[in-house]
Structure formats: structure tokens, C-alpha cells
Design a protein around this motif. Structure first.
Motif, short mmCIF file in Angstrom:
data_model
loop_
_atom_site.label_atom_id
_atom_site.label_comp_id
_atom_site.label_asym_id
_atom_site.label_seq_id
_atom_site.Cartn_x
_atom_site.Cartn_y
_atom_site.Cartn_z
N GLU A 63 62.98 -62.06 -2.25
CA GLU A 63 64.03 -61.76 -3.23
C GLU A 63 65.41 -62.25 -2.79
N PHE A 64 65.48 -62.91 -1.62
CA PHE A 64 66.78 -63.28 -1.06
C PHE A 64 66.97 -64.78 -0.90
N GLN A 65 66.03 -65.57 -1.37
CA GLN A 65 66.14 -67.01 -1.14
C GLN A 65 67.35 -67.62 -1.84
N ALA A 66 67.61 -67.22 -3.06
CA ALA A 66 68.78 -67.75 -3.76
C ALA A 66 70.07 -67.35 -3.05
N PHE A 67 70.13 -66.11 -2.55
CA PHE A 67 71.34 -65.65 -1.85
C PHE A 67 71.58 -66.45 -0.57
N VAL A 68 70.57 -66.63 0.26
CA VAL A 68 70.79 -67.34 1.53
C VAL A 68 71.14 -68.80 1.27
N ASP A 69 70.56 -69.40 0.25
CA ASP A 69 70.90 -70.79 -0.07
C ASP A 69 72.36 -70.91 -0.52
N GLY A 117 69.79 -71.92 14.30
CA GLY A 117 70.54 -70.87 14.97
C GLY A 117 71.93 -70.68 14.41
N ALA A 118 72.55 -71.73 13.92
CA ALA A 118 73.88 -71.60 13.32
C ALA A 118 73.83 -70.71 12.09
N ARG A 119 72.76 -70.82 11.31
CA ARG A 119 72.61 -69.96 10.14
C ARG A 119 72.37 -68.52 10.57
N ILE A 120 71.52 -68.31 11.57
CA ILE A 120 71.25 -66.95 12.05
C ILE A 120 72.54 -66.30 12.58
N ALA A 121 73.33 -67.06 13.35
CA ALA A 121 74.58 -66.51 13.88
C ALA A 121 75.53 -66.13 12.75
N ALA A 122 75.59 -66.96 11.71
CA ALA A 122 76.46 -66.64 10.58
C ALA A 122 75.97 -65.40 9.84
N MET A 123 74.66 -65.27 9.69
CA MET A 123 74.10 -64.07 9.05
C MET A 123 74.40 -62.82 9.87
N ARG A 124 74.22 -62.91 11.18
CA ARG A 124 74.53 -61.78 12.07
C ARG A 124 75.99 -61.36 11.92
N ASP A 125 76.90 -62.33 11.95
CA ASP A 125 78.32 -62.03 11.85
C ASP A 125 78.66 -61.45 10.48
N TRP A 126 78.02 -61.97 9.43
CA TRP A 126 78.27 -61.45 8.08
C TRP A 126 77.84 -60.00 7.96
N ILE A 127 76.66 -59.67 8.47
CA ILE A 127 76.17 -58.28 8.40
C ILE A 127 77.10 -57.35 9.17
N GLU A 128 77.48 -57.76 10.39
CA GLU A 128 78.33 -56.90 11.21
C GLU A 128 79.67 -56.62 10.54
N SER A 129 80.21 -57.61 9.83
CA SER A 129 81.52 -57.43 9.20
C SER A 129 81.44 -56.80 7.82
N VAL A 155 67.90 -56.05 7.34
CA VAL A 155 68.62 -57.05 6.55
C VAL A 155 68.59 -58.41 7.26
N LEU A 156 68.84 -58.44 8.57
CA LEU A 156 68.82 -59.72 9.28
C LEU A 156 67.42 -60.33 9.29
N VAL A 157 66.40 -59.51 9.51
CA VAL A 157 65.02 -60.01 9.47
C VAL A 157 64.73 -60.61 8.09
N THR A 158 65.16 -59.93 7.05
CA THR A 158 64.91 -60.39 5.68
C THR A 158 65.60 -61.72 5.40
N LEU A 159 66.87 -61.84 5.79
CA LEU A 159 67.61 -63.07 5.53
C LEU A 159 67.04 -64.24 6.34
N ALA A 160 66.61 -63.96 7.57
CA ALA A 160 66.00 -65.02 8.39
C ALA A 160 64.71 -65.52 7.75
N ARG A 161 63.86 -64.60 7.32
CA ARG A 161 62.60 -65.02 6.69
C ARG A 161 62.86 -65.78 5.39
N ALA A 162 63.88 -65.37 4.65
CA ALA A 162 64.23 -66.09 3.43
C ALA A 162 64.71 -67.50 3.73
#
Length: 259
Positions: free
Chosen positions: A113-119, A128-140, A172-179
Motif C-alpha cells: 500500500e506504500f509503493q506510490a508514496f515511496v516513489d 542505502g541512500a533511500r533507506i537513510a532518507a526514510m530513517r531520517d524522515w520517520i525520526e523527524s 514503518v521503516l520495514v514497510t517503506l523498505a519493502r515497498a
């Protein structure tokens, strides 16, 4: 780094029942168990079984009445902090077989359900650059609010509410990574800087040919964590699963660095 772990559990069981316990730190190449002891109140059965992905063990227990458990351990963690953003994503057709299940949606991680959002949000980044950005986005973007979620809260619920606890941040991070077609799994860990002290949950992603621990709450670095176990989401790595009705009496978790 040496971590000293002290865990005490006390529950009251409504009837004789089976319990599945997973609270012992796993003995792995990057975290060696220097010493460990576990005691329980009198039980009718106690046996060990291998946990998910071969990381750690679970303990089957048959008990009744008051059940208590104490776990003491010293763990030597030898794991460098890497720049996640520099790690490459493994092409799907080159992924090892054991990682494939961690590409798929699961009970608490509806990644389809998150593929459109991550794209839309992270489409200019990869690996890894995408994962780091997702991590930073969740934390903030998310607020750490104890009591704001419950056992049925999914990553979609947390995404909408923008709040939760470590379990929710990890989902949330697991979900965004899998997406993003990056294998990711839920990890239960011990870490000394978690506030309040408790069992802690983080994500683990497969980048550059190996698994890497990432804490989207920002409370723990990879070199300070001791894995207990991993799973597709929280349902697969609960510290205590009771196959019946139980009453919480008290519980404490202490994780400190050895001086």
C-alpha cells in the motif's frame, strides 16, 4: 562494547498453559555471549527451539499460577557503524533465497500500500541512500508517544497518526523498505540508551550483501545493540507469547555498558 543485561518478568496465569519466551540475546559473530543465566519459577516443561532466520532461540514453557523469570547476561558487541547511505541495493534477481520473504507484506507491514508514496517521496534515491532518507524522515516526522498504539496497530495506522513507540517506528521503516524492493525485517534488541528502559524494536535491512540494524527512533546506534531475534514483524518476535489468559504483575529491563 560490553552490555550487561538484567531482565525480570512476573505474570499470573489463569490456568495451566503454554508460553513461548524469547528474551535471550543471540550468540552471533558480531555479538558474543560472554555469560548468561536464566531462571524461572517451577514449571512443568522447559525446552528450546530455533527462532526465525536461525537468530537466537525461543523457549517453550508449560506453567501455571504465578510465573516469574530472571535473565542475566553479558554480551560483547563487535559491530562497526557504517554509512548506510553508501551501501548498494542488491538487484532482486541476485537476492539470496532466505531474504525473499522479507520483501513481502506482512500482518503489521502492508508494504504493497506504500509503493506510490515511496516513489513520490524518495524516488530520486536508491539503495542505502533511500533507506537513510526514510530513517531520517520517520525520526523527524513522527512523535514518540508511549501508550499511543496497541497490539493491533499497523504501519499504516502509525503512518496516518504520525506517532507511536519503537515497535511502530520499526514497522514503518520495514514497510517503506519493502515497498522499495529492499528486504527488511523487524528486530527485537537490547540497547543501553533506550528511554524508558525496555525491550527495544528496530528495523534490519539487507544492503550490500548483508543485514544492517537501523533505529528510526534515533535512540540506539548499531554498535550498541544486541539482537534477541528477528521476524517479518512484531508478531514473529514477541518476548512472551501466552496461549491463554495472563495477568501482568511486573516487569523490568536494565541494559548498561560495562565500565
Amino acid at each position: 562494547m560490553i552490555l550487561k543485561i538484567n531482565v525480570k518478568l512476573h505474570y499470573r496465569l489463569s490456568a495451566p498453559m503454554d508460553l513461548l519466551l524469547q528474551i535471550e540475546a543471540a550468540d552471533l559473530a558480531d555479538q558474543r555471549v560472554r555469560s548468561a543465566e536464566i531462571w524461572t519459577s517451577d514449571v512443568a516443561h522447559f525446552s528450546r527451539v530455533t527462532a526465525d532466520d536461525g537468530i537466537g532461540e525461543r523457549i517453550w514453557i508449560r506453567a501455571e499460577g504465578d510465573f516469574s523469570c530472571t535473565y542475566l547476561a553479558e554480551i560483547a558487541v563487535d559491530r562497526p557503524i557504517l554509512d548506510i547511505s553508501a551501501l548498494p541495493q542488491t538487484p532482486l534477481h541476485l537476492l539470496p533465497g532466505e531474504t525473499i520473504k522479507h520483501l513481502m507484506p506482512s500482518r503489521y507491514c502492508p508494504s504493497d500500500e506504500f509503493q506510490a508514496f515511496v516513489d513520490a517521496e524518495f524516488g530520486n534515491l536508491a539503495g542505502g541512500a533511500r533507506i537513510a532518507a526514510m530513517r531520517d524522515w520517520i525520526e523527524s516526522a513522527f512523535s514518540y508517544v508511549p501508550g499511543s498504539s496497541h497490539a493491533q496497530t499497523t504501519a499504516l495506522d502509525s503512518f496516518v497518526q504520525r506517532q507511536g513507540v519503537c515497535r511502530d517506528f520499526a514497522h514503518v521503516l520495514v514497510t517503506l523498505a519493502r515497498a522499495s524492493s529492499i528486504p527488511a525485517r523487524f528486530a527485537s534488541v537490547y540497547a543501553p540508551d533506550v528511554t524508558p528502559q525496555d525491550f527495544h524494536a528496530v528495523a534490519e535491512v539487507y544492503l550490500g550483501g548483508s543485514w544492517h540494524l537501523i533505529d528510526p527512533t534515533g535512540m540506539a546506534d548499531a554498535n550498541t545493540m544486541a539482537r534477541i531475534g528477528v521476524g517479518s514483524d512484531a508478531s514473529g518476535v514477541a518476548f512472551l507469547t501466552a496461549f491463554g489468559s495472563i495477568e501482568f504483575v511486573n516487569q523490568s529491563v536494565s541494559v548498561t555498558r560495562q565500565a
